[in-house]
Enzyme design. Structure first.
Site, PDB file in Angstrom:
ATOM      1  N   ARG A 107       0.909  -1.149   0.007  1.00  0.00           N
ATOM      2  CA  ARG A 107      -0.111   0.041   0.047  1.00  0.00           C
ATOM      3  C   ARG A 107       0.927   1.340   0.078  1.00  0.00           C
ATOM      4  O   ARG A 107       2.070   1.244   0.569  1.00  0.00           O
ATOM      5  CB  ARG A 107      -0.835  -0.084   1.370  1.00  0.00           C
ATOM      6  CG  ARG A 107      -1.892  -0.913   1.404  1.00  0.00           C
ATOM      7  CD  ARG A 107      -3.377  -0.605   0.590  1.00  0.00           C
ATOM      8  NE  ARG A 107      -3.727   0.523   1.230  1.00  0.00           N
ATOM      9  CZ  ARG A 107      -4.358   1.565   0.371  1.00  0.00           C
ATOM     10  NH1 ARG A 107      -4.460   1.566  -0.711  1.00  0.00           N
ATOM     11  NH2 ARG A 107      -4.885   2.444   1.246  1.00  0.00           N
TER      12      ARG A 107
ATOM     13  N   ARG B 235       3.068   4.392 -16.192  1.00  0.00           N
ATOM     14  CA  ARG B 235       3.599   4.182 -17.464  1.00  0.00           C
ATOM     15  C   ARG B 235       4.869   4.824 -17.785  1.00  0.00           C
ATOM     16  O   ARG B 235       5.707   4.408 -18.495  1.00  0.00           O
ATOM     17  CB  ARG B 235       2.412   4.639 -18.591  1.00  0.00           C
ATOM     18  CG  ARG B 235       1.209   3.746 -18.307  1.00  0.00           C
ATOM     19  CD  ARG B 235       1.131   2.204 -18.820  1.00  0.00           C
ATOM     20  NE  ARG B 235      -0.038   1.572 -18.636  1.00  0.00           N
ATOM     21  CZ  ARG B 235      -0.080   0.633 -18.149  1.00  0.00           C
ATOM     22  NH1 ARG B 235       0.701  -0.284 -17.481  1.00  0.00           N
ATOM     23  NH2 ARG B 235      -1.350  -0.106 -18.322  1.00  0.00           N
TER      24      ARG B 235
ATOM     25  N   CYS C 160      -7.824   3.155 -12.202  1.00  0.00           N
ATOM     26  CA  CYS C 160      -7.877   4.627 -11.593  1.00  0.00           C
ATOM     27  C   CYS C 160      -9.286   4.697 -11.043  1.00  0.00           C
ATOM     28  O   CYS C 160     -10.116   4.638 -12.041  1.00  0.00           O
ATOM     29  CB  CYS C 160      -7.259   5.862 -12.416  1.00  0.00           C
ATOM     30  SG  CYS C 160      -5.781   5.636 -12.801  1.00  0.00           S
TER      31      CYS C 160
ATOM     32  N   GLU D 113     -11.393   8.118  -4.990  1.00  0.00           N
ATOM     33  CA  GLU D 113     -11.702   7.542  -3.363  1.00  0.00           C
ATOM     34  C   GLU D 113     -13.040   7.855  -2.813  1.00  0.00           C
ATOM     35  O   GLU D 113     -13.615   8.804  -3.236  1.00  0.00           O
ATOM     36  CB  GLU D 113     -10.515   8.187  -2.439  1.00  0.00           C
ATOM     37  CG  GLU D 113     -10.360   7.951  -1.246  1.00  0.00           C
ATOM     38  CD  GLU D 113      -9.821   6.447  -0.917  1.00  0.00           C
ATOM     39  OE1 GLU D 113      -9.862   5.981   0.202  1.00  0.00           O
ATOM     40  OE2 GLU D 113      -8.985   5.889  -1.936  1.00  0.00           O
TER      41      GLU D 113
ATOM     42  N   ARG E 111      -3.719   7.373  -3.543  1.00  0.00           N
ATOM     43  CA  ARG E 111      -3.409   6.304  -2.721  1.00  0.00           C
ATOM     44  C   ARG E 111      -3.348   5.100  -3.806  1.00  0.00           C
ATOM     45  O   ARG E 111      -3.815   5.235  -4.924  1.00  0.00           O
ATOM     46  CB  ARG E 111      -4.629   5.608  -1.890  1.00  0.00           C
ATOM     47  CG  ARG E 111      -4.965   6.758  -0.722  1.00  0.00           C
ATOM     48  CD  ARG E 111      -6.067   6.109   0.128  1.00  0.00           C
ATOM     49  NE  ARG E 111      -6.425   6.934   1.408  1.00  0.00           N
ATOM     50  CZ  ARG E 111      -6.967   8.046   1.309  1.00  0.00           C
ATOM     51  NH1 ARG E 111      -7.423   8.606   0.460  1.00  0.00           N
ATOM     52  NH2 ARG E 111      -6.991   8.661   2.539  1.00  0.00           N
TER      53      ARG E 111
ATOM     54  N   TYR F  18       3.979   5.488   2.900  1.00  0.00           N
ATOM     55  CA  TYR F  18       3.088   6.769   3.231  1.00  0.00           C
ATOM     56  C   TYR F  18       4.103   8.023   3.143  1.00  0.00           C
ATOM     57  O   TYR F  18       4.598   8.293   4.176  1.00  0.00           O
ATOM     58  CB  TYR F  18       2.089   6.615   4.276  1.00  0.00           C
ATOM     59  CG  TYR F  18       1.240   5.580   4.269  1.00  0.00           C
ATOM     60  CD1 TYR F  18      -0.154   5.927   3.880  1.00  0.00           C
ATOM     61  CD2 TYR F  18       1.562   4.335   4.223  1.00  0.00           C
ATOM     62  CE1 TYR F  18      -0.838   4.940   3.847  1.00  0.00           C
ATOM     63  CE2 TYR F  18       0.591   3.328   4.115  1.00  0.00           C
ATOM     64  CZ  TYR F  18      -0.874   3.616   3.758  1.00  0.00           C
ATOM     65  OH  TYR F  18      -1.694   2.682   3.709  1.00  0.00           O
TER      66      TYR F  18
ATOM     67  N   ARG G 240      -1.126   6.470   8.495  1.00  0.00           N
ATOM     68  CA  ARG G 240      -0.809   5.283   9.262  1.00  0.00           C
ATOM     69  C   ARG G 240       0.647   5.779  10.153  1.00  0.00           C
ATOM     70  O   ARG G 240       1.725   5.391   9.802  1.00  0.00           O
ATOM     71  CB  ARG G 240      -0.105   4.383   8.034  1.00  0.00           C
ATOM     72  CG  ARG G 240      -1.136   3.645   7.220  1.00  0.00           C
ATOM     73  CD  ARG G 240      -2.068   2.486   8.007  1.00  0.00           C
ATOM     74  NE  ARG G 240      -1.438   1.650   9.009  1.00  0.00           N
ATOM     75  CZ  ARG G 240      -1.023   0.589   8.248  1.00  0.00           C
ATOM     76  NH1 ARG G 240      -1.300   0.133   7.085  1.00  0.00           N
ATOM     77  NH2 ARG G 240      -0.407  -0.491   9.188  1.00  0.00           N
TER      78      ARG G 240
END
Length: 118
Positions: free
Chosen positions: A5, A61, A72, A75, A87, A105, A113
């Site tokens: 992540r 890419r 894509c 959120e 994210r 992060y 986090r």
């Protein structure tokens, strides 16, 4: 197979800033998890609703991730949540145990986090 992540933020909804921040996040993920680009099977990106200048997959890419599936999406909006946030979830081929993965992060997303930034 394992998943890494990542998240980062930008200061404005501007194409080059989004691309640069996304590339930095992906490059951190690759470096800190000892990955090869060929290990990446899929990356799912999300961006908050205040970002719409470019798809973050363009950055992937541009750094050579051309075989992996890239998606894509927007959120989920939650009132009061972190703004201008990108994210990703990077699905990788390999024997690494999920507990050994180093999630990344950056910038304002470090607050998502805090346990990883101690």
């Amino acid at each position: 197979m394992f998943c890494v992540r990542g998240a980062t933020t930008v200061t404005q909804n501007e194409k080059n800033e989004i691309l640069n921040a996304t590339a930095e996040m992906i490059e951190f993920i690759i470096k800190h998890n000892d990955l090869e680009i060929s290990d990446i099977i899929q990356i799912q990106f999300t961006m908050t609703k205040d970002l719409d200048a470019v798809y973050p997959a363009v950055a992937a890419r541009q750094i050579g991730i051309i075989e992996a599936a890239l998606m894509c999406t927007q959120e989920l909006y939650i009132a009061g949540s972190l703004e201008k946030c990108i994210r990703c979830a990077v699905l990788c081929d390999g024997e690494k145990k999920q507990k050994d993965v180093k999630h990344v992060y950056l910038e304002g997303a470090k607050g998502l986090r805090p346990d990883l930034n101690e």
